[in-house]
Design a protein around this motif. Structure first.
Motif, PDB file in Angstrom:
ATOM      1  N   LEU A 184     -58.014  19.984 -46.277  1.00  0.00           N
ATOM      2  CA  LEU A 184     -58.496  21.020 -45.369  1.00  0.00           C
ATOM      3  C   LEU A 184     -58.794  22.308 -46.128  1.00  0.00           C
ATOM      4  O   LEU A 184     -59.845  22.937 -45.939  1.00  0.00           O
ATOM      5  N   ALA A 185     -57.858  22.702 -46.993  1.00  0.00           N
ATOM      6  CA  ALA A 185     -58.046  23.941 -47.744  1.00  0.00           C
ATOM      7  C   ALA A 185     -59.227  23.832 -48.700  1.00  0.00           C
ATOM      8  O   ALA A 185     -60.025  24.771 -48.822  1.00  0.00           O
ATOM      9  N   GLU A 186     -59.342  22.693 -49.367  1.00  0.00           N
ATOM     10  CA  GLU A 186     -60.446  22.526 -50.308  1.00  0.00           C
ATOM     11  C   GLU A 186     -61.792  22.512 -49.578  1.00  0.00           C
ATOM     12  O   GLU A 186     -62.787  23.087 -50.073  1.00  0.00           O
ATOM     13  N   ALA A 187     -61.814  21.883 -48.422  1.00  0.00           N
ATOM     14  CA  ALA A 187     -63.055  21.856 -47.644  1.00  0.00           C
ATOM     15  C   ALA A 187     -63.461  23.264 -47.227  1.00  0.00           C
ATOM     16  O   ALA A 187     -64.643  23.643 -47.300  1.00  0.00           O
ATOM     17  N   ALA A 188     -62.477  24.054 -46.787  1.00  0.00           N
ATOM     18  CA  ALA A 188     -62.778  25.433 -46.392  1.00  0.00           C
ATOM     19  C   ALA A 188     -63.275  26.244 -47.582  1.00  0.00           C
ATOM     20  O   ALA A 188     -64.174  27.083 -47.455  1.00  0.00           O
ATOM     21  N   ALA A 189     -62.701  25.978 -48.752  1.00  0.00           N
ATOM     22  CA  ALA A 189     -63.130  26.701 -49.955  1.00  0.00           C
ATOM     23  C   ALA A 189     -64.555  26.326 -50.340  1.00  0.00           C
ATOM     24  O   ALA A 189     -65.346  27.183 -50.747  1.00  0.00           O
ATOM     25  N   THR A 190     -64.910  25.056 -50.194  1.00  0.00           N
ATOM     26  CA  THR A 190     -66.275  24.653 -50.548  1.00  0.00           C
ATOM     27  C   THR A 190     -67.303  25.254 -49.591  1.00  0.00           C
ATOM     28  O   THR A 190     -68.473  25.409 -49.951  1.00  0.00           O
ATOM     29  N   LEU A 191     -66.844  25.614 -48.391  1.00  0.00           N
ATOM     30  CA  LEU A 191     -67.746  26.228 -47.413  1.00  0.00           C
ATOM     31  C   LEU A 191     -67.799  27.744 -47.530  1.00  0.00           C
ATOM     32  O   LEU A 191     -68.544  28.394 -46.784  1.00  0.00           O
ATOM     33  N   GLY A 192     -66.968  28.313 -48.438  1.00  0.00           N
ATOM     34  CA  GLY A 192     -67.125  29.741 -48.686  1.00  0.00           C
ATOM     35  C   GLY A 192     -65.879  30.592 -48.712  1.00  0.00           C
ATOM     36  O   GLY A 192     -65.913  31.728 -49.193  1.00  0.00           O
ATOM     37  N   GLN A 197     -57.069  32.126 -50.300  1.00  0.00           N
ATOM     38  CA  GLN A 197     -57.058  32.445 -48.873  1.00  0.00           C
ATOM     39  C   GLN A 197     -57.135  31.162 -48.045  1.00  0.00           C
ATOM     40  O   GLN A 197     -56.419  31.015 -47.040  1.00  0.00           O
ATOM     41  N   ALA A 198     -57.982  30.233 -48.453  1.00  0.00           N
ATOM     42  CA  ALA A 198     -58.089  28.962 -47.735  1.00  0.00           C
ATOM     43  C   ALA A 198     -56.754  28.223 -47.753  1.00  0.00           C
ATOM     44  O   ALA A 198     -56.323  27.689 -46.720  1.00  0.00           O
ATOM     45  N   ALA A 199     -56.096  28.206 -48.899  1.00  0.00           N
ATOM     46  CA  ALA A 199     -54.798  27.528 -49.001  1.00  0.00           C
ATOM     47  C   ALA A 199     -53.759  28.223 -48.137  1.00  0.00           C
ATOM     48  O   ALA A 199     -52.975  27.564 -47.432  1.00  0.00           O
ATOM     49  N   ARG A 200     -53.735  29.546 -48.165  1.00  0.00           N
ATOM     50  CA  ARG A 200     -52.743  30.299 -47.397  1.00  0.00           C
ATOM     51  C   ARG A 200     -52.930  30.100 -45.890  1.00  0.00           C
ATOM     52  O   ARG A 200     -51.965  29.837 -45.162  1.00  0.00           O
ATOM     53  N   LEU A 201     -54.157  30.201 -45.441  1.00  0.00           N
ATOM     54  CA  LEU A 201     -54.420  30.034 -44.017  1.00  0.00           C
ATOM     55  C   LEU A 201     -54.127  28.608 -43.545  1.00  0.00           C
ATOM     56  O   LEU A 201     -53.609  28.398 -42.442  1.00  0.00           O
ATOM     57  N   THR A 202     -54.443  27.638 -44.377  1.00  0.00           N
ATOM     58  CA  THR A 202     -54.178  26.243 -44.010  1.00  0.00           C
ATOM     59  C   THR A 202     -52.686  25.992 -43.862  1.00  0.00           C
ATOM     60  O   THR A 202     -52.233  25.363 -42.885  1.00  0.00           O
TER      61      THR A 202
END
Length: 274
Positions: A184-192, A197-202
């Protein structure tokens, strides 16, 4: 609290990641380090003032022995340990695949042998521990229940088949969930989103969602529907996960792989297996 959890000396035969996580939690719960001995060939210290030896102590008889080595090391440990144990010693095994019959063949003296399969969240008191035994000693079972309940949720199974299935779900499950969190975090990071931040929010999202699922009267499917407004963004994402039951099929095949490996390990652990 240590008197309630431990009626006498506790030996840990091996102290890898899982055994170490359990021990750390028991210490947090008030177990006296003087009651604990860790036996490991390396002699490497575990801290907290706990005695570490390379051979089994000769100055005491253990009330509880926990087998915490790697399953393939069982036959190396049994010849030295088995003669020390007496009928009152409770033997607890966290060795994946080592069936009760296989354990009794190697350790004939203890009246109570328990299989326990914890998962890594035991370290913070949020673990799940599956339990199985062929003993009818209610006092011994109650003692083990108390010791394992200090790690989180402890649940007994009447047969080893149910125990194995539960072990595959709860024992391996955290690793699968960690993979999904990472995805989930990696997918969010690839989208921007920035990686951190993506890891923390996930992580925060998973923490809250898990707590809600545990506390809610609704089942997870109902909760998912409540999140997903008709025609909204969540519904669009769920359609991808639900298409052709792809997620369910992936998870089933994942658990099936753990089950196949468990059966292979059980076969390898039986006496006389090559």
């Amino acid at each position: 609290m240590s008197d309630r959890l431990l009626p006498g000396p506790l030996w840990l035969a091996g102290c890898g990641n899982m055994a170490g996580a359990k021990l750390a939690r028991w210490l947090d719960e008030g177990v006296d380090p003087a009651q604990v001995s860790v036996v490991r060939p390396s002699g490497r210290e575990v801290g907290h003032g706990i005695r570490v030896t390379t051979d089994y102590p000769e100055d005491e008889v253990p009330a509880i022995v926990m087998l915490g080595m790697k399953p393939r090391q069982l036959d190396l440990a049994a010849p030295a340990l088995a003669p020390i144990l007496d009928p009152e010693t409770i033997l607890v095994s966290i060795l994946a695949g080592a069936e009760l019959a296989s354990l009794r063949a190697r350790f004939p003296a203890p009246r109570t042998i328990v299989r326990a399969m914890p998962n890594l969240p035991v370290r913070i008191g949020k673990g799940v521990v599956a339990l199985a035994s062929d003993s009818d000693d209610n006092a011994a079972r109650a003692l083990v229940t108390g010791l394992m309940a200090a790690l989180g949720h402890a649940e007994w199974f009447d047969d080893e088949a149910g125990f194995e299935l539960a072990s595959e779900l709860t024992g391996a499950g955290p690793a699968f969930l960690f993979r999904f969190i990472d995805a989930l975090a990696e997918a969010a990071a690839t989208l921007g989103l920035p990686d951190q931040q993506a890891a923390r929010l996930t992580l925060r999202m998973v923490e809250g969602a898990g707590a809600l699922a545990a506390a809610a009267d609704d089942d997870p499917e109902t909760l998912a529907r409540k999140v997903a407004s008709p025609g909204g963004t969540t519904e669009a994402g769920l359609k991808v996960l639900d298409a052709d039951r792809a997620l369910l099929d992936l998870v089933r095949r994942t658990l099936e792989a753990t089950r196949v490996r468990s059966l292979e390990m059980a076969e390898a652990a039986r006496p006389g297996a090559d």
